[in-house]
Scaffold this active site. Structure first.
Site, mmCIF file in Angstrom:
data_model
loop_
_atom_site.group_PDB
_atom_site.id
_atom_site.type_symbol
_atom_site.label_atom_id
_atom_site.label_comp_id
_atom_site.label_asym_id
_atom_site.label_seq_id
_atom_site.Cartn_x
_atom_site.Cartn_y
_atom_site.Cartn_z
ATOM 1 N N ASP A 7 0.875 -1.161 0.000
ATOM 2 C CA ASP A 7 0.000 0.000 0.000
ATOM 3 C C ASP A 7 0.918 1.218 0.000
ATOM 4 O O ASP A 7 2.112 1.113 0.283
ATOM 5 C CB ASP A 7 -0.891 -0.038 1.245
ATOM 6 C CG ASP A 7 -1.775 1.182 1.370
ATOM 7 O OD1 ASP A 7 -2.426 1.564 0.377
ATOM 8 O OD2 ASP A 7 -1.805 1.773 2.476
ATOM 9 N N ASP A 9 -0.228 5.120 0.838
ATOM 10 C CA ASP A 9 -0.514 6.176 1.805
ATOM 11 C C ASP A 9 -0.573 5.626 3.230
ATOM 12 O O ASP A 9 -1.317 4.682 3.513
ATOM 13 C CB ASP A 9 -1.831 6.860 1.454
ATOM 14 C CG ASP A 9 -1.803 7.450 0.051
ATOM 15 O OD1 ASP A 9 -0.883 8.226 -0.241
ATOM 16 O OD2 ASP A 9 -2.690 7.113 -0.761
#
Length: 222
Positions: A7, A9
């Protein structure tokens, strides 16, 4: 060979690039001050709560730049990278990505932020494969404000990873180990699927789940 998914953010960077880009649009005078900023904040809170209407958000978030000439939008994105994002990319996050690359893993960033914002961030990490929310474009190449295909959000991340692997002529089952690093409850579907989930800078809710399930927890940022 192993497959390693990140991922973006809150995981590889300590902030949210989508939300930060919206704030930057206010800072450079492209968006309508506090009213626009407040709505951007509200969408971010919806995302954190796992109830974001992604199509509505994409239409909102892209509205401030997609009507401008593409060269202007790209120049603003370049400023955003230099002034906001590059200072957020920390050595320990780069080292984590590089460790998996040097081990020979197939590495990808899988993010619910759109491709326009995240393409230069993935490039800054040296990651070739980016699975981001794809933006629909019209016949002239302009951005319409709609999403193209399956968005890489919540369970959609699984679909996008499977589609990407199929495009490479690969299958999930052929990898000895599949790692996924994420901070977010929105990524539970993919975290549950992989062989080695890593709760990275996890939210309190995800930290609780990781502890209960015996998942590895990693704190990259202070």
């Amino acid at each position: 060979m192993n497959l390693t998914l990140f991922d973006l953010d809150g995981t590889l960077i300590p902030n949210d690039s989508d939300h930060a880009f919206g704030a930057f649009m206010v800072d450079i005078g492209w968006a309508d001050g506090e009213q626009w900023r407040a709505r951007n904040d509200d969408f971010f809170a919806q995302y954190q709560a796992g109830r974001l209407d992604l199509a509505e958000y994409i239409a909102f978030a892209t509205s401030v730049w997609r009507s401008r000439p593409l060269a202007e939008a790209l120049a603003a994105r370049e400023r955003f990278m230099a002034e906001v994002m590059l200072p957020q990319i920390q050595a320990q996050a780069r080292a984590l990505v590089e460790r998996h690359q040097q081990a020979g893993d197939l590495v990808a960033i899988v993010t619910a932020t759109n491709e326009f914002v995240t393409e230069p961030i993935a490039a800054a990490f040296g990651v070739e494969h980016l699975l981001a929310v794809q933006l629909q474009r019209d016949a002239q190449g302009g951005y319409t404000g709609a999403i193209e295909g399956v968005p890489s959000y919540q369970a959609g991340k699984i679909t996008r990873v499977q589609q990407w692997l199929a495009g490479l002529g690969r299958q999930w089952e052929e990898f000895e180990r599949v790692n996924f690093y994420s901070d977010s409850m929105n990524d539970l579907p993919l975290l549950d699927l992989v062989s080695h989930p890593v709760a990275t800078n996890p939210t309190p809710a995800l930290a609780d789940i990781a502890s209960a399930r015996g998942w590895t927890t990693l704190k990259l940022f202070a």
